[in-house]
Design a protein around this motif. Structure first.
Motif, PDB file in Angstrom:
ATOM      1  N   GLY A   1     -23.743  69.119  70.903  1.00  0.00           N
ATOM      2  CA  GLY A   1     -23.043  70.392  71.069  1.00  0.00           C
ATOM      3  C   GLY A   1     -21.648  70.285  70.499  1.00  0.00           C
ATOM      4  N   SER A   2     -21.207  71.339  69.799  1.00  0.00           N
ATOM      5  CA  SER A   2     -19.903  71.332  69.126  1.00  0.00           C
ATOM      6  C   SER A   2     -19.019  72.489  69.571  1.00  0.00           C
ATOM      7  CB  SER A   2     -20.117  71.422  67.607  1.00  0.00           C
ATOM      8  OG  SER A   2     -20.827  72.621  67.298  1.00  0.00           O
ATOM      9  N   GLY A   3     -19.444  73.202  70.619  1.00  0.00           N
ATOM     10  CA  GLY A   3     -18.725  74.416  71.002  1.00  0.00           C
ATOM     11  C   GLY A   3     -17.763  74.201  72.149  1.00  0.00           C
ATOM     12  N   THR A   4     -16.887  75.176  72.341  1.00  0.00           N
ATOM     13  CA  THR A   4     -15.974  75.153  73.469  1.00  0.00           C
ATOM     14  C   THR A   4     -16.711  75.565  74.740  1.00  0.00           C
ATOM     15  OG1 THR A   4     -13.778  75.843  74.202  1.00  0.00           O
ATOM     16  CG2 THR A   4     -15.138  77.531  73.139  1.00  0.00           C
TER      17      THR A   4
ATOM     18  N   ILE B   1     -14.819  62.010  65.530  1.00  0.00           N
ATOM     19  CA  ILE B   1     -15.084  63.390  65.953  1.00  0.00           C
ATOM     20  C   ILE B   1     -13.972  63.735  66.926  1.00  0.00           C
ATOM     21  CG2 ILE B   1     -16.664  64.959  67.148  1.00  0.00           C
ATOM     22  CD1 ILE B   1     -18.989  63.192  66.293  1.00  0.00           C
ATOM     23  N   ILE B   2     -13.236  64.814  66.641  1.00  0.00           N
ATOM     24  CA  ILE B   2     -12.025  65.106  67.417  1.00  0.00           C
ATOM     25  C   ILE B   2     -11.926  66.592  67.747  1.00  0.00           C
ATOM     26  CG2 ILE B   2     -10.600  65.330  65.324  1.00  0.00           C
ATOM     27  CD1 ILE B   2      -8.323  63.896  66.868  1.00  0.00           C
ATOM     28  N   ASP B   3     -11.340  66.861  68.899  1.00  0.00           N
ATOM     29  CA  ASP B   3     -11.137  68.213  69.403  1.00  0.00           C
ATOM     30  C   ASP B   3     -10.286  69.054  68.431  1.00  0.00           C
ATOM     31  OD1 ASP B   3     -10.564  70.454  70.990  1.00  0.00           O
ATOM     32  OD2 ASP B   3      -9.733  69.300  72.654  1.00  0.00           O
ATOM     33  N   ALA B   4     -10.752  70.274  68.138  1.00  0.00           N
ATOM     34  CA  ALA B   4      -9.928  71.272  67.421  1.00  0.00           C
ATOM     35  C   ALA B   4     -10.469  72.642  67.802  1.00  0.00           C
ATOM     36  CB  ALA B   4      -9.987  71.080  65.913  1.00  0.00           C
ATOM     37  N   LEU B   5      -9.817  73.238  68.776  1.00  0.00           N
ATOM     38  CA  LEU B   5     -10.328  74.472  69.388  1.00  0.00           C
ATOM     39  C   LEU B   5     -10.294  75.666  68.445  1.00  0.00           C
ATOM     40  CD1 LEU B   5     -11.214  75.721  72.196  1.00  0.00           C
ATOM     41  CD2 LEU B   5      -8.804  76.378  72.448  1.00  0.00           C
ATOM     42  N   ARG B   6      -9.136  75.818  67.742  1.00  0.00           N
ATOM     43  CA  ARG B   6      -8.872  77.036  66.960  1.00  0.00           C
ATOM     44  C   ARG B   6      -7.588  76.785  66.177  1.00  0.00           C
ATOM     45  NH1 ARG B   6      -6.824  80.471  72.325  1.00  0.00           N
ATOM     46  NH2 ARG B   6      -4.733  79.547  72.350  1.00  0.00           N
ATOM     47  N   HIS B   7      -7.136  77.779  65.397  1.00  0.00           N
ATOM     48  CA  HIS B   7      -5.875  77.596  64.663  1.00  0.00           C
ATOM     49  C   HIS B   7      -4.654  77.726  65.576  1.00  0.00           C
ATOM     50  CE1 HIS B   7      -7.600  77.093  60.748  1.00  0.00           C
ATOM     51  NE2 HIS B   7      -8.277  78.222  60.842  1.00  0.00           N
ATOM     52  N   ARG B   8      -4.688  78.710  66.473  1.00  0.00           N
ATOM     53  CA  ARG B   8      -3.524  78.926  67.344  1.00  0.00           C
ATOM     54  C   ARG B   8      -3.377  77.763  68.322  1.00  0.00           C
ATOM     55  NH1 ARG B   8      -4.471  83.192  71.005  1.00  0.00           N
ATOM     56  NH2 ARG B   8      -6.633  83.181  70.318  1.00  0.00           N
ATOM     57  N   PRO B   9      -2.132  77.356  68.636  1.00  0.00           N
ATOM     58  CA  PRO B   9      -1.938  76.273  69.604  1.00  0.00           C
ATOM     59  C   PRO B   9      -2.521  76.627  70.969  1.00  0.00           C
ATOM     60  CG  PRO B   9       0.103  76.760  68.444  1.00  0.00           C
ATOM     61  CD  PRO B   9      -0.858  77.851  68.084  1.00  0.00           C
ATOM     62  N   HIS B  10      -2.869  75.597  71.712  1.00  0.00           N
ATOM     63  CA  HIS B  10      -3.442  75.767  73.050  1.00  0.00           C
ATOM     64  C   HIS B  10      -2.838  74.698  73.954  1.00  0.00           C
ATOM     65  CE1 HIS B  10      -6.549  75.555  76.241  1.00  0.00           C
ATOM     66  NE2 HIS B  10      -6.792  76.822  75.937  1.00  0.00           N
ATOM     67  N   SER B  11      -2.777  74.967  75.239  1.00  0.00           N
ATOM     68  CA  SER B  11      -2.082  74.041  76.151  1.00  0.00           C
ATOM     69  C   SER B  11      -2.869  72.767  76.453  1.00  0.00           C
ATOM     70  CB  SER B  11      -1.745  74.755  77.466  1.00  0.00           C
ATOM     71  OG  SER B  11      -2.939  75.239  78.049  1.00  0.00           O
ATOM     72  N   THR B  12      -4.179  72.746  76.183  1.00  0.00           N
ATOM     73  CA  THR B  12      -4.961  71.550  76.526  1.00  0.00           C
ATOM     74  C   THR B  12      -5.850  71.041  75.400  1.00  0.00           C
ATOM     75  OG1 THR B  12      -6.797  72.814  77.493  1.00  0.00           O
ATOM     76  CG2 THR B  12      -5.008  72.192  78.983  1.00  0.00           C
ATOM     77  N   HIS B  13      -5.854  71.725  74.250  1.00  0.00           N
ATOM     78  CA  HIS B  13      -6.695  71.291  73.121  1.00  0.00           C
ATOM     79  C   HIS B  13      -5.863  71.244  71.841  1.00  0.00           C
ATOM     80  CE1 HIS B  13     -10.579  71.692  75.224  1.00  0.00           C
ATOM     81  NE2 HIS B  13     -10.038  72.746  75.813  1.00  0.00           N
TER      82      HIS B  13
ATOM     83  N   ILE C   1     -15.276  73.710  69.346  1.00  0.00           N
ATOM     84  CA  ILE C   1     -14.826  74.795  68.474  1.00  0.00           C
ATOM     85  C   ILE C   1     -15.066  76.162  69.130  1.00  0.00           C
ATOM     86  CG2 ILE C   1     -15.060  75.773  66.171  1.00  0.00           C
ATOM     87  CD1 ILE C   1     -16.657  73.092  65.507  1.00  0.00           C
ATOM     88  N   SER C   2     -14.050  77.007  69.060  1.00  0.00           N
ATOM     89  CA  SER C   2     -14.166  78.350  69.638  1.00  0.00           C
ATOM     90  C   SER C   2     -14.699  79.332  68.591  1.00  0.00           C
ATOM     91  CB  SER C   2     -12.801  78.834  70.131  1.00  0.00           C
ATOM     92  OG  SER C   2     -12.053  79.331  69.035  1.00  0.00           O
ATOM     93  N   HIS C   3     -14.869  80.576  69.006  1.00  0.00           N
ATOM     94  CA  HIS C   3     -15.355  81.606  68.077  1.00  0.00           C
ATOM     95  C   HIS C   3     -14.277  82.084  67.110  1.00  0.00           C
ATOM     96  CE1 HIS C   3     -14.315  85.160  71.019  1.00  0.00           C
ATOM     97  NE2 HIS C   3     -13.388  84.231  70.964  1.00  0.00           N
ATOM     98  N   ASP C   4     -13.098  81.499  67.182  1.00  0.00           N
ATOM     99  CA  ASP C   4     -12.065  81.836  66.192  1.00  0.00           C
ATOM    100  C   ASP C   4     -12.385  81.229  64.816  1.00  0.00           C
ATOM    101  OD1 ASP C   4     -10.739  82.964  68.311  1.00  0.00           O
ATOM    102  OD2 ASP C   4      -8.855  81.872  68.009  1.00  0.00           O
ATOM    103  N   LEU C   5     -13.211  80.179  64.791  1.00  0.00           N
ATOM    104  CA  LEU C   5     -13.427  79.434  63.539  1.00  0.00           C
ATOM    105  C   LEU C   5     -14.845  79.630  63.016  1.00  0.00           C
ATOM    106  CD1 LEU C   5     -11.729  76.015  64.493  1.00  0.00           C
ATOM    107  CD2 LEU C   5     -10.673  77.990  63.364  1.00  0.00           C
ATOM    108  N   GLY C   6     -14.968  80.366  61.925  1.00  0.00           N
ATOM    109  CA  GLY C   6     -16.259  80.486  61.251  1.00  0.00           C
ATOM    110  C   GLY C   6     -16.533  79.198  60.486  1.00  0.00           C
ATOM    111  N   HIS C   7     -17.785  78.748  60.466  1.00  0.00           N
ATOM    112  CA  HIS C   7     -18.099  77.439  59.888  1.00  0.00           C
ATOM    113  C   HIS C   7     -17.737  77.372  58.399  1.00  0.00           C
ATOM    114  CE1 HIS C   7     -20.193  73.580  59.703  1.00  0.00           C
ATOM    115  NE2 HIS C   7     -20.671  73.981  58.554  1.00  0.00           N
ATOM    116  N   ALA C   8     -18.316  78.242  57.604  1.00  0.00           N
ATOM    117  CA  ALA C   8     -18.137  78.149  56.146  1.00  0.00           C
ATOM    118  C   ALA C   8     -16.684  78.434  55.747  1.00  0.00           C
ATOM    119  CB  ALA C   8     -19.093  79.111  55.450  1.00  0.00           C
TER     120      ALA C   8
END
Ligand SMILES: [Zn+2]
Ligand SMILES: [Zn+2]
Ligand SMILES: [Zn+2]
Length: 265
Positions: free
Chosen positions: A7-10, A200-212, A235-242
């Motif tokens: 699983g790769s999702g948030t 393999i490392i955490d990257a939630l989205r482009h905008r900063p986040h307090s825990t990711h 990965i959150s829904h902010d990031l489209g794969h392609a």
């Protein structure tokens, strides 16, 4: 060693319930992300000195464990490493009953002191079982870890990380490291990452986040680690794969559910 991204999702998963954004409505299967987990399968055939020993190591028991195990045909789980006890990482714990049945044995679980205590509290029905068991309970043997230990002949190195204020663990085996759910790598953990080639490392989205980590923060960490190959997860829904992959530096890409990595010794 073979690593499969289960699983790769948030924590909400992608698509998120009730969301009409472009990523949640995407027809690209890479944009369907279950909750974060990986499986590490150590090499070793019948002739190996490790034959019959621990070879299939699950990291976390995500909310989606059952569907991940079916999708990836995961037939064995010899040991489980827990990073921390946020719901997305542990709420599939009951699914391990199936492995207990097939393997006819308890499964060894490894976690730090805080996570062991939290697992016992959250899953009292497993660790303080009632007289009547009904459909059965997961059979888990909890082991508290304070540093490097050996599983199936491989050295497993816990990597202390910060997930906001919460101390959690990443794990390193050989030249591979899994660093989910973090936004800071403490000074004392950097030497433990020396020589890591695949991360393999955490990257939630482009905008900063307090825990990711954000994507930019993760890329900075990857460059400091000096890995040849890096895959972003949680990965959150902010990031489209392609679209996101098209913008990432060479050697860095988004992980996706079902991604398989071969790790050289
Ligand atoms: Zn969405
Ligand atoms: Zn978390
Ligand atoms: Zn998480």
């Amino acid at each position: 060693m073979k690593v499969t991204v289960l699983g790769s999702g948030t924590s909400h998963g992608v698509p998120a319930i009730g969301c009409d954004c472009a990523v949640c409505r995407s027809s690209d299967p890479h944009d369907r992300r279950t909750r974060p987990s990986i499986l590490m399968q150590l090499d070793g055939d019948a002739g190996s000195p490790f034959a019959g020993a621990v070879r299939s190591i699950l990291v976390d028991t995500s909310t989606d464990l059952r569907m991940q195990a079916l999708a990836n045909d995961v037939r064995r789980v010899d040991a489980i490493l827990f990073t921390h006890t946020h719901a997305d990482h542990v709420f599939g714990i009951d699914e391990v009953r199936r492995y207990n049945h097939m393997q006819r044995s308890p499964i060894a679980c490894f976690a730090d002191q805080g996570t062991v205590a939290s697992l016992k509290r959250m899953f009292a029905y497993i660790f303080e079982p009632p007289k009547q068991q009904g459909g059965g309970l997961p059979q888990l043997s909890l082991f508290e870890i304070g540093g490097e230990f050996t599983l199936g002949g491989a050295a497993v190195v816990p990597i202390p990380l910060f997930h906001g204020n919460l101390p959690i663990l990443g794990f390193r085996v050989g030249t591979f490291a899994y660093l989910t759910d973090c936004n800071r790598i403490p000074d004392t953990s950097w030497p433990l990452l020396d020589g890591v080639r695949t991360v393999i490392i955490d990257a939630l989205r482009h905008r900063p986040h307090s825990t990711h980590f954000s994507v930019a923060e993760a890329v900075t960490a990857i460059q400091r680690i000096g890995a040849d190959r890096a895959y972003l997860t949680h990965i959150s829904h902010d990031l489209g794969h392609a679209a996101t992959n098209a913008q990432l530096p060479a050697g860095v890409e988004l992980a996706y559910d079902g991604l398989v990595l071969e790790i050289a010794e």
